[in-house]
Design a protein around this motif. Structure first.
Motif, PDB file in Angstrom:
ATOM      1  N   VAL A  13       0.849  -1.192   0.000  1.00 53.17           N
ATOM      2  CA  VAL A  13       0.000   0.000   0.000  1.00 53.17           C
ATOM      3  C   VAL A  13       0.888   1.247   0.000  1.00 53.17           C
ATOM      4  O   VAL A  13       0.608   2.221  -0.707  1.00 53.17           O
ATOM      5  CB  VAL A  13      -0.946   0.002   1.220  1.00 53.17           C
ATOM      6  N   CYS A  14       1.977   1.200   0.742  1.00 53.95           N
ATOM      7  CA  CYS A  14       2.880   2.347   0.807  1.00 53.95           C
ATOM      8  C   CYS A  14       3.531   2.626  -0.543  1.00 53.95           C
ATOM      9  O   CYS A  14       3.801   3.782  -0.876  1.00 53.95           O
ATOM     10  CB  CYS A  14       3.977   2.103   1.850  1.00 53.95           C
ATOM     11  N   LYS A  15       3.796   1.602  -1.313  1.00 50.76           N
ATOM     12  CA  LYS A  15       4.438   1.794  -2.610  1.00 50.76           C
ATOM     13  C   LYS A  15       3.555   2.575  -3.573  1.00 50.76           C
ATOM     14  O   LYS A  15       4.057   3.128  -4.551  1.00 50.76           O
ATOM     15  CB  LYS A  15       4.806   0.450  -3.221  1.00 50.76           C
ATOM     16  N   ALA A  16       2.272   2.650  -3.309  1.00 51.81           N
ATOM     17  CA  ALA A  16       1.356   3.385  -4.173  1.00 51.81           C
ATOM     18  C   ALA A  16       1.395   4.897  -3.914  1.00 51.81           C
ATOM     19  O   ALA A  16       0.845   5.665  -4.690  1.00 51.81           O
ATOM     20  CB  ALA A  16      -0.068   2.874  -3.975  1.00 51.81           C
ATOM     21  N   ILE A  17       2.062   5.315  -2.851  1.00 58.22           N
ATOM     22  CA  ILE A  17       2.137   6.737  -2.513  1.00 58.22           C
ATOM     23  C   ILE A  17       3.176   7.399  -3.420  1.00 58.22           C
ATOM     24  O   ILE A  17       4.330   6.974  -3.460  1.00 58.22           O
ATOM     25  CB  ILE A  17       2.513   6.929  -1.028  1.00 58.22           C
ATOM     26  N   PRO A  18       2.763   8.434  -4.142  1.00 58.53           N
ATOM     27  CA  PRO A  18       3.688   9.041  -5.107  1.00 58.53           C
ATOM     28  C   PRO A  18       4.763   9.931  -4.475  1.00 58.53           C
ATOM     29  O   PRO A  18       5.808  10.141  -5.071  1.00 58.53           O
ATOM     30  CB  PRO A  18       2.763   9.876  -5.998  1.00 58.53           C
ATOM     31  N   TYR A  19       4.527  10.464  -3.280  1.00 58.88           N
ATOM     32  CA  TYR A  19       5.482  11.371  -2.656  1.00 58.88           C
ATOM     33  C   TYR A  19       6.462  10.604  -1.785  1.00 58.88           C
ATOM     34  O   TYR A  19       6.076   9.831  -0.907  1.00 58.88           O
ATOM     35  CB  TYR A  19       4.748  12.414  -1.815  1.00 58.88           C
ATOM     36  N   LYS A  20       7.737  10.819  -2.050  1.00 59.42           N
ATOM     37  CA  LYS A  20       8.789  10.044  -1.399  1.00 59.42           C
ATOM     38  C   LYS A  20       8.765  10.168   0.122  1.00 59.42           C
ATOM     39  O   LYS A  20       8.859   9.165   0.831  1.00 59.42           O
ATOM     40  CB  LYS A  20      10.146  10.498  -1.930  1.00 59.42           C
ATOM     41  N   ARG A  21       8.639  11.381   0.642  1.00 62.24           N
ATOM     42  CA  ARG A  21       8.681  11.584   2.087  1.00 62.24           C
ATOM     43  C   ARG A  21       7.518  10.867   2.777  1.00 62.24           C
ATOM     44  O   ARG A  21       7.694  10.193   3.793  1.00 62.24           O
ATOM     45  CB  ARG A  21       8.637  13.080   2.388  1.00 62.24           C
ATOM     46  N   GLN A  22       6.320  10.977   2.209  1.00 59.59           N
ATOM     47  CA  GLN A  22       5.154  10.300   2.790  1.00 59.59           C
ATOM     48  C   GLN A  22       5.288   8.788   2.657  1.00 59.59           C
ATOM     49  O   GLN A  22       4.888   8.038   3.550  1.00 59.59           O
ATOM     50  CB  GLN A  22       3.884  10.771   2.105  1.00 59.59           C
ATOM     51  N   ARG A  23       5.853   8.340   1.526  1.00 65.11           N
ATOM     52  CA  ARG A  23       6.039   6.906   1.319  1.00 65.11           C
ATOM     53  C   ARG A  23       6.987   6.328   2.367  1.00 65.11           C
ATOM     54  O   ARG A  23       6.729   5.271   2.942  1.00 65.11           O
ATOM     55  CB  ARG A  23       6.575   6.648  -0.090  1.00 65.11           C
ATOM     56  N   HIS A  24       8.081   7.038   2.656  1.00 70.87           N
ATOM     57  CA  HIS A  24       9.032   6.549   3.648  1.00 70.87           C
ATOM     58  C   HIS A  24       8.420   6.531   5.050  1.00 70.87           C
ATOM     59  O   HIS A  24       8.680   5.606   5.829  1.00 70.87           O
ATOM     60  CB  HIS A  24      10.316   7.378   3.629  1.00 70.87           C
ATOM     61  N   ARG A  25       7.607   7.541   5.355  1.00 76.24           N
ATOM     62  CA  ARG A  25       6.927   7.536   6.661  1.00 76.24           C
ATOM     63  C   ARG A  25       5.990   6.339   6.779  1.00 76.24           C
ATOM     64  O   ARG A  25       5.907   5.693   7.818  1.00 76.24           O
ATOM     65  CB  ARG A  25       6.127   8.814   6.838  1.00 76.24           C
ATOM     66  N   CYS A  26       5.286   6.061   5.705  1.00 79.58           N
ATOM     67  CA  CYS A  26       4.363   4.929   5.691  1.00 79.58           C
ATOM     68  C   CYS A  26       5.114   3.613   5.869  1.00 79.58           C
ATOM     69  O   CYS A  26       4.706   2.744   6.637  1.00 79.58           O
ATOM     70  CB  CYS A  26       3.579   4.929   4.376  1.00 79.58           C
TER      71      CYS A  26
END
Length: 78
Positions: A49-62
């Motif tokens: 699910v996290c890999k679907a986040i386009p923004y790097k910073r938010q993806r890493h937090r997830c």
């Protein structure tokens, strides 16, 4: 426009996460997996699910949150 896109992407991630957690708990109810295997399955699902986040910073937090929850789950298994 940018804030709408952020709100929509967050809502989408939240919806996917809720579906994933529900699906993970349904498979855990079968009792076929050991505790640590269930933790790993949930982690893989959340990480996808996290890999679907386009923004790097938010993806890493997830991804970090997914890893912390996996570690906590494994700690409860002991």
């Amino acid at each position: 426009m940018k804030s709408k896109r952020g709100v929509v992407s967050r809502a989408l991630v939240l919806a996917l996460l809720c579906v994933g957690v529900w699906g993970g708990s349904a498979s855990a109810a079968g009792g076929g997996n050991r505790c640590k295997d269930r933790c790993n399955d949930r982690y893989r699902l959340r990480k996808d699910v996290c890999k679907a986040i386009p923004y790097k910073r938010q993806r890493h937090r997830c991804e970090d949150a997914a890893k912390r929850s996996k570690d906590e789950c494994k700690r409860r298994c002991r």
